[in-house]
Design a protein around this motif. Sequence first.
Motif, short mmCIF file in Angstrom:
data_model
loop_
_atom_site.label_atom_id
_atom_site.label_comp_id
_atom_site.label_asym_id
_atom_site.label_seq_id
_atom_site.Cartn_x
_atom_site.Cartn_y
_atom_site.Cartn_z
N VAL A 1 93.69 63.62 44.06
CA VAL A 1 92.33 64.14 44.13
C VAL A 1 92.25 65.51 43.47
CG1 VAL A 1 90.50 64.94 45.67
CG2 VAL A 1 91.71 62.80 46.17
N LEU A 2 93.19 66.38 43.80
CA LEU A 2 93.18 67.72 43.21
C LEU A 2 93.36 67.64 41.70
CD1 LEU A 2 95.30 69.58 45.91
CD2 LEU A 2 92.89 70.00 45.39
N MET A 3 94.30 66.82 41.24
CA MET A 3 94.50 66.69 39.79
C MET A 3 93.25 66.16 39.10
SD MET A 3 98.38 65.31 39.14
CE MET A 3 98.19 65.43 37.36
N GLY A 4 92.63 65.15 39.70
CA GLY A 4 91.44 64.57 39.10
C GLY A 4 90.28 65.54 39.05
N GLY B 1 86.89 58.67 37.52
CA GLY B 1 85.92 57.61 37.33
C GLY B 1 84.97 57.47 38.51
N ALA B 2 85.50 57.67 39.72
CA ALA B 2 84.67 57.58 40.91
C ALA B 2 83.60 58.66 40.93
CB ALA B 2 85.54 57.66 42.16
N ILE B 3 83.97 59.87 40.54
CA ILE B 3 82.99 60.96 40.50
C ILE B 3 81.97 60.72 39.40
CG2 ILE B 3 82.64 63.45 40.30
CD1 ILE B 3 84.34 62.52 42.74
N TRP B 4 82.43 60.25 38.25
CA TRP B 4 81.53 60.02 37.11
C TRP B 4 80.68 58.77 37.28
CZ3 TRP B 4 86.28 61.19 33.63
CH2 TRP B 4 86.35 62.56 33.37
N ASP B 5 80.94 57.99 38.34
CA ASP B 5 80.16 56.77 38.61
C ASP B 5 80.27 55.77 37.46
OD1 ASP B 5 78.47 55.16 40.20
OD2 ASP B 5 76.69 55.84 39.12
N ILE B 6 81.50 55.59 36.97
CA ILE B 6 81.74 54.63 35.90
C ILE B 6 82.76 53.58 36.38
CG2 ILE B 6 81.23 56.26 34.04
CD1 ILE B 6 84.22 56.68 33.68
N ASN B 7 82.86 52.51 35.63
CA ASN B 7 83.83 51.47 35.94
C ASN B 7 85.12 51.77 35.18
OD1 ASN B 7 85.34 49.19 36.43
ND2 ASN B 7 83.77 47.73 35.81
#
Length: 545
Positions: A311-314, A493-499
Motif C-alpha cells: 500500500v505504501l509503495m503504491g 489500479g484500485a485508487i485509479w478505478d481502472i481494471n
Amino acid sequence: MSHLTESSAWQALSSHQPSIKHMRELFKEDPQRFEKMSLKSCGFLFDYSKNRLDDKALELLIELANSANLPAKIKAMFAGEAINTTENRAVLHTALRADSNADIRVNGENIVPEVQQTLAKMEQFVADVHQGTWKGHTGKTITDIVSIGIGGSFLGPKIASQALRPFWTGHLNCHFVANVDATSIVEKLKGLDPETTLFVMSSKSFSTQETLTNTLSARKWLLDSGAEQSAVAKHFVAITSNVPKATEFGIDANNIFPMWDWVGGRYSMWSAIGLPVALLIGFNAFRELLAGAAEMDEHFATQPLEQNMPVLMGMISLWYSNFYGSQSQVVLTYDHYLRGLPAYIQQLDMESNGKSVNLAGDELDYTTGPIIWGGEGTNGQHAYHQLIHQGTALIPADFIMPLNSHNPLGEHHAQLASNCFGQTQALMQGRTYEESLAELANSSLSDAEKDVIAKHKVMPGNRPSNTILMDKLTPKTLGSLIALYEHRTFVQGAIWDINSFDQWGVELGKVLGVNVLAELNPSNQCNKFDASTNALINCFNSNQI
C-alpha cells in the motif's frame, strides 16, 4: 473533473503538495525520520524516508486510499469476486500459493484442491525428470529444457530462473524462447541434442501465434533428427487449457498441465507456468518461492494501510505520478542475479495499469501507469543515473539489494553496498552551488571559471527513492519481492478505478498483424491498407530472397 479528482482527499493532497520541504530540511527537522518511515516485514527492510513526504502527506495518502475503498477492494480480490469486470473473471493468482487447507471459491466451487493437484502433478514430473525415469524417445535422460512462451509465460519463468541461479540443482540446463524471430529459436537449438531435449510449451489457447510457431519449429527440429511422430510425446509437455489441440499436436494428455481463466499471464508464474523454474531449482525450492509470495499476501491482506508495504509503495508512486507530474519510475537492482527484474516489473505494471478509462468506461482526467524501466547497479551509475541526478525530469527510484552475496569476494559486496547507499543519499541531498564552489576553492581556476564550473556541478537533490533490503536472495525472498510488486500494482489500479487485469491494448496489433500476414507474399502488390502500411508490405515483398 472525475469523482476521484473531486474527492476531498485528492483536493487536500493537491493543496498540500506545494508546502512539502526539501528532503534535506525534512531530515534535519526530524532525527527520527528513518524510524518513522521504514518498515520491516516478510524478510525486507523497506526504507521510504527519502521521499517528498511529510506526516501530513502520508496521512492524506492513506485517507485517499480509504476514500477509494481500498480495504474493501483488497478483500474482494482475495475472496474471488469478479474484479476483472471487462472479462467477468476473478483475479486469484493468490490462490496459487495459498495454504492447502484454504477455501477459495470461484462460481461456488473451491479451487484450492485443483491447484494442489496441479502442484502434486508438477512435483512428480520434476522428480521423474531429475531421477531419470522420464526419458527421451531413444531412452536417454533429459539434459536440457527449452521453455516456449511469450509475455507472462516467458518473462516470469525466465527471470525467476535467472534470479535463483545459485539454487539450480545441476540436473538440467534451461533455454527460454519467446520472440517469433527465427533467430531466437535457431540460436537456442544450436548445440542441443534432440534425444535429450524436453520442450515446455505454455499457451492457454495453444494458438498464441509466436508460441505456436516456435513450437511447430521445435517439433520439426525433433522430427528432422530422425524421430517418429510418436516421439513428440516424450519430448513435449504443455501448459494449456486447450487439451484437444495439444493432443492433436502429439502431446500425451497426461503431460498437459492446466491454466485457469482467473489467472492473468503476467501473474501466472506461481502456476504450472513456473514448471521450468521448478525443474531447475527442484520442487522443495519452488514451494519456498510460493511460501514467500503467500507471506506477502498475508501481510497485504491483514496489515493496516499505514503499515502495509504494498500500500505504501503504491500510494507513494501514485503521489509522484498524479501530484508531481512524474512520468516514469526506475527500478535499480544491486544484485546481478536480479538484473532481469526491471523487465518483469515493467510488464507487470505497464500491462496492468496502462489504461485510459475507468471501470465505467469513462475517460480519465488523471495520469495512470508510469513508464517502468531500470537495470542493475552499478552499471547504471555510469549511464542513465546522470539523468536521474541532474536532468529536468523527476524520476522516482527503487533500490533493491541483498545484505549478503551468494558470491562473497574481497570487498566486492561492500563496494556494491556503498554505491547503492551513496546513490540514494546523493539523490536525496544533492549538492548546492555553495558546496560546489567550495570544492573548487583550491583549484587554479579563475573566479569566473569557478563560478561556471560550480553551476555545472550543482545537483538539486530532493530526488525520491525507496530502498528495499533483504538478508539474502532466496526462493522465499524472491517470492515475497514479486508479490510485493504485484500488490503495489493492484493498489494503484484500485485508487485509479481502472481494471488492472485485462490487456485489450495487446490485442489490436495482433489482430491487424494477421491481416498483414496474409499480404506478405513476394508475388503480391498490396493496396488494402493505408499508404504507409501498403508501402512497407510492398518493400518487404519485393526484397524476399
